[in-house]
Motif scaffolding. Structure first.
Motif, mmCIF file in Angstrom:
data_model
loop_
_atom_site.group_PDB
_atom_site.id
_atom_site.type_symbol
_atom_site.label_atom_id
_atom_site.label_comp_id
_atom_site.label_asym_id
_atom_site.label_seq_id
_atom_site.Cartn_x
_atom_site.Cartn_y
_atom_site.Cartn_z
ATOM 1 N N ALA A 7 0.822 -1.210 0.000
ATOM 2 C CA ALA A 7 0.000 0.000 0.000
ATOM 3 C C ALA A 7 0.858 1.263 0.000
ATOM 4 C CB ALA A 7 -0.932 -0.003 1.207
ATOM 5 N N ALA A 8 1.994 1.211 0.682
ATOM 6 C CA ALA A 8 2.858 2.386 0.753
ATOM 7 C C ALA A 8 3.418 2.755 -0.615
ATOM 8 C CB ALA A 8 4.010 2.132 1.730
ATOM 9 N N ALA A 9 3.505 1.778 -1.514
ATOM 10 C CA ALA A 9 4.051 2.027 -2.839
ATOM 11 C C ALA A 9 2.994 2.495 -3.828
ATOM 12 C CB ALA A 9 4.711 0.744 -3.367
ATOM 13 N N LEU A 10 1.735 2.533 -3.416
ATOM 14 C CA LEU A 10 0.643 2.905 -4.300
ATOM 15 C C LEU A 10 0.144 4.289 -3.945
ATOM 16 C CD1 LEU A 10 -1.317 -0.459 -4.207
ATOM 17 C CD2 LEU A 10 0.212 0.333 -6.002
ATOM 18 N N SER A 11 -0.195 5.074 -4.947
ATOM 19 C CA SER A 11 -0.711 6.422 -4.705
ATOM 20 C C SER A 11 -2.219 6.423 -4.836
ATOM 21 C CB SER A 11 -0.102 7.402 -5.708
ATOM 22 O OG SER A 11 -0.420 7.028 -7.036
ATOM 23 N N VAL A 12 -2.883 7.271 -4.049
ATOM 24 C CA VAL A 12 -4.329 7.367 -4.056
ATOM 25 C C VAL A 12 -4.747 8.456 -5.042
ATOM 26 C CG1 VAL A 12 -6.376 7.759 -2.652
ATOM 27 C CG2 VAL A 12 -4.374 6.686 -1.645
ATOM 28 N N HIS A 13 -5.720 8.146 -5.896
ATOM 29 C CA HIS A 13 -6.222 9.121 -6.850
ATOM 30 C C HIS A 13 -7.668 9.424 -6.481
ATOM 31 C CE1 HIS A 13 -2.618 8.513 -9.261
ATOM 32 N NE2 HIS A 13 -2.826 7.225 -9.180
ATOM 33 N N ARG A 14 -7.891 10.496 -5.737
ATOM 34 C CA ARG A 14 -9.234 10.926 -5.372
ATOM 35 C C ARG A 14 -9.384 12.398 -5.757
ATOM 36 N NH1 ARG A 14 -11.946 7.438 -1.848
ATOM 37 N NH2 ARG A 14 -10.656 5.961 -0.681
ATOM 38 N N THR A 15 -10.589 12.778 -6.088
ATOM 39 C CA THR A 15 -10.853 14.177 -6.383
ATOM 40 C C THR A 15 -10.684 14.997 -5.107
ATOM 41 O OG1 THR A 15 -12.437 13.526 -8.078
ATOM 42 C CG2 THR A 15 -12.563 15.788 -7.275
ATOM 43 N N ASP A 16 -9.959 16.123 -5.220
ATOM 44 C CA ASP A 16 -9.771 16.984 -4.051
ATOM 45 C C ASP A 16 -11.123 17.515 -3.586
ATOM 46 O OD1 ASP A 16 -7.051 16.655 -4.087
ATOM 47 O OD2 ASP A 16 -6.677 18.436 -5.316
ATOM 48 N N ALA A 146 -3.714 2.017 5.108
ATOM 49 C CA ALA A 146 -2.972 1.241 4.120
ATOM 50 C C ALA A 146 -3.917 0.457 3.216
ATOM 51 C CB ALA A 146 -2.003 0.284 4.825
ATOM 52 N N VAL A 147 -4.984 -0.090 3.788
ATOM 53 C CA VAL A 147 -5.985 -0.800 2.983
ATOM 54 C C VAL A 147 -6.666 0.172 2.020
ATOM 55 C CG1 VAL A 147 -8.178 -2.053 3.062
ATOM 56 C CG2 VAL A 147 -6.375 -2.602 4.702
ATOM 57 N N GLU A 148 -6.971 1.379 2.474
ATOM 58 C CA GLU A 148 -7.577 2.387 1.598
ATOM 59 C C GLU A 148 -6.694 2.658 0.390
ATOM 60 O OE1 GLU A 148 -8.142 5.746 4.098
ATOM 61 O OE2 GLU A 148 -9.911 4.934 5.113
ATOM 62 N N ARG A 149 -5.382 2.805 0.625
ATOM 63 C CA ARG A 149 -4.461 3.073 -0.480
ATOM 64 C C ARG A 149 -4.375 1.879 -1.416
ATOM 65 N NH1 ARG A 149 -1.587 5.404 3.873
ATOM 66 N NH2 ARG A 149 -0.181 3.617 4.042
ATOM 67 N N MET A 150 -4.341 0.690 -0.833
ATOM 68 C CA MET A 150 -4.260 -0.520 -1.637
ATOM 69 C C MET A 150 -5.479 -0.672 -2.539
ATOM 70 S SD MET A 150 -3.984 -4.488 -0.329
ATOM 71 C CE MET A 150 -2.308 -4.355 0.264
ATOM 72 N N CYS A 151 -6.654 -0.443 -1.978
ATOM 73 C CA CYS A 151 -7.884 -0.602 -2.752
ATOM 74 C C CYS A 151 -8.008 0.474 -3.823
ATOM 75 C CB CYS A 151 -9.094 -0.575 -1.834
ATOM 76 S SG CYS A 151 -9.238 -2.031 -0.763
ATOM 77 N N ALA A 152 -7.627 1.711 -3.470
ATOM 78 C CA ALA A 152 -7.782 2.818 -4.403
ATOM 79 C C ALA A 152 -6.946 2.624 -5.659
ATOM 80 C CB ALA A 152 -7.417 4.132 -3.725
ATOM 81 N N ASP A 153 -5.700 2.207 -5.493
ATOM 82 C CA ASP A 153 -4.823 2.102 -6.662
ATOM 83 C C ASP A 153 -4.593 0.661 -7.089
ATOM 84 O OD1 ASP A 153 -3.310 2.950 -8.750
ATOM 85 O OD2 ASP A 153 -1.762 3.922 -7.567
ATOM 86 N N GLY A 154 -4.364 -0.222 -6.135
ATOM 87 C CA GLY A 154 -4.032 -1.602 -6.476
ATOM 88 C C GLY A 154 -5.200 -2.411 -6.978
ATOM 89 N N VAL A 155 -6.436 -2.011 -6.596
ATOM 90 C CA VAL A 155 -7.622 -2.731 -7.086
ATOM 91 C C VAL A 155 -8.373 -1.858 -8.090
ATOM 92 C CG1 VAL A 155 -9.777 -3.899 -6.482
ATOM 93 C CG2 VAL A 155 -7.805 -4.057 -4.938
ATOM 94 N N GLU A 156 -9.021 -0.790 -7.615
ATOM 95 C CA GLU A 156 -9.872 -0.005 -8.512
ATOM 96 C C GLU A 156 -9.065 0.742 -9.573
ATOM 97 O OE1 GLU A 156 -13.409 1.930 -7.087
ATOM 98 O OE2 GLU A 156 -12.996 1.241 -5.049
#
Length: 295
Positions: A7-16, A146-156
């Motif tokens: 998760a630490a290696a993934l970036s979250v892409h959410r609208t500000d 960490a789960v939030e980051r993983m799901c945001a980039d690694g899954v969705e």
């Protein structure tokens, strides 16, 4: 298996978010957790709205923080909702952008507190409630993030990139590798476990469940059949999704028709062979949740 390294290696892409107020623990915070003051405005066809609806139900906040449901398909350009326009105009002078959901509003002032779903979900934990559930137990916040980051980039995010129309084959293949690697790690985490973190139901489970709903009902439609079969091969992961869907706080909020209409209303991708390979019978398991809630 540790969730944090990937998760630490993934970036979250959410609208500000335009508004990012917080609910405090006492009156000095300005916005503090008092029953009957706040209201949630959401659509359960929207991933963030679905997350908040599930969390709201788990915390049993129906009377202390009511919910106003919005249409599955926004009725304004840019994804805005007409029903939210007065709140936006009262909260931001000369607001010209779309009136986006979800929204946590303050009925006392008629203004918006927050449009940032992760913060709203955390702040729902601050409301007095009698149930045993805490979505963000003390000491587990970093794991849940960490789960939030993983799901945001690694899954969705990865699933979206893997099915993007016009993307180069190498780009799609690399995104599919990220998706499958993330699912592999989650599969190992859930093998023999009922929940994702600390053997209890938390916000991490809400996050992952909604990501799996999106993966099977939206992103799958743009993947080829071989990719979908590999995704479906994660048996512990989909058994976990099936169990949660049968839980009343999860399954009863699942608006499959609304998700499909919202997707078709905004999607610019091409349908692929994976569209015909449904992974989970969401409707069937959600019906079990409906039956359980009536007992």
């Amino acid at each position: 298996m540790s969730i944090t390294p990937l998760a630490a290696a993934l970036s979250v892409h959410r609208t500000d978010p335009l508004f990012r107020g917080r609910i405090g623990r006492d009156a000095r915070s300005g916005h503090y957790a008092v029953p009957h003051r706040y209201r949630l405005h959401l659509s359960t066809a929207c991933p963030d709205g679905l997350r908040l609806a599930v969390g709201h139900s788990l915390l049993e906040l129906d009377t202390s923080c009511p919910v106003s449901l919005l249409p599955a398909v926004p009725d304004q350009p840019g994804g805005g909702h007409t029903a939210l326009r007065p709140l936006y105009e009262a909260s931001a002078h000369h607001h010209t952008g779309p009136a986006l959901a979800p929204v946590l509003s303050d009925d006392w002032s008629g203004r918006i507190v927050s449009t940032h779903a992760p913060d709203i979900l955390r702040d729902l934990d601050r409301f007095p409630h009698t149930g045993p559930t805490r979505l963000h137990p003390r000491g587990l916040q970093s794991v849940i993030e960490a789960v939030e980051r993983m799901c945001a980039d690694g899954v969705e995010g990865a699933a979206q990139r893997a099915g993007r129309a016009g993307a180069a084959p190498a780009e799609r293949a690399a995104a599919l590798d990220v998706l499958l690697d993330t699912l592999d790690r989650l599969e190992r985490r859930l093998s023999g476990e009922e929940y994702l973190v600390d053997d209890r139901l938390t916000a991490a489970d809400i996050e992952l469940w909604v990501s799996l709903v999106q993966l099977d009902t939206v992103h799958r439609c743009h993947l080829d059949a071989a990719a979908v079969h590999r995704i479906a091969g994660h048996r512990a992961l989909w058994a976990y999704a099936r169990r949660l869907t049968a839980h009343p706080a999860f399954g009863r909020h699942l608006d499959l028709d609304g998700i499909a209409r919202r997707h078709h209303g905004r999607c610019q991708g091409l349908e692929a062979a994976g569209a015909a390979v449904q992974i989970l019978d969401w409707a069937g398991h959600a019906a079990k949740a409906s039956d359980a809630s009536r007992r």
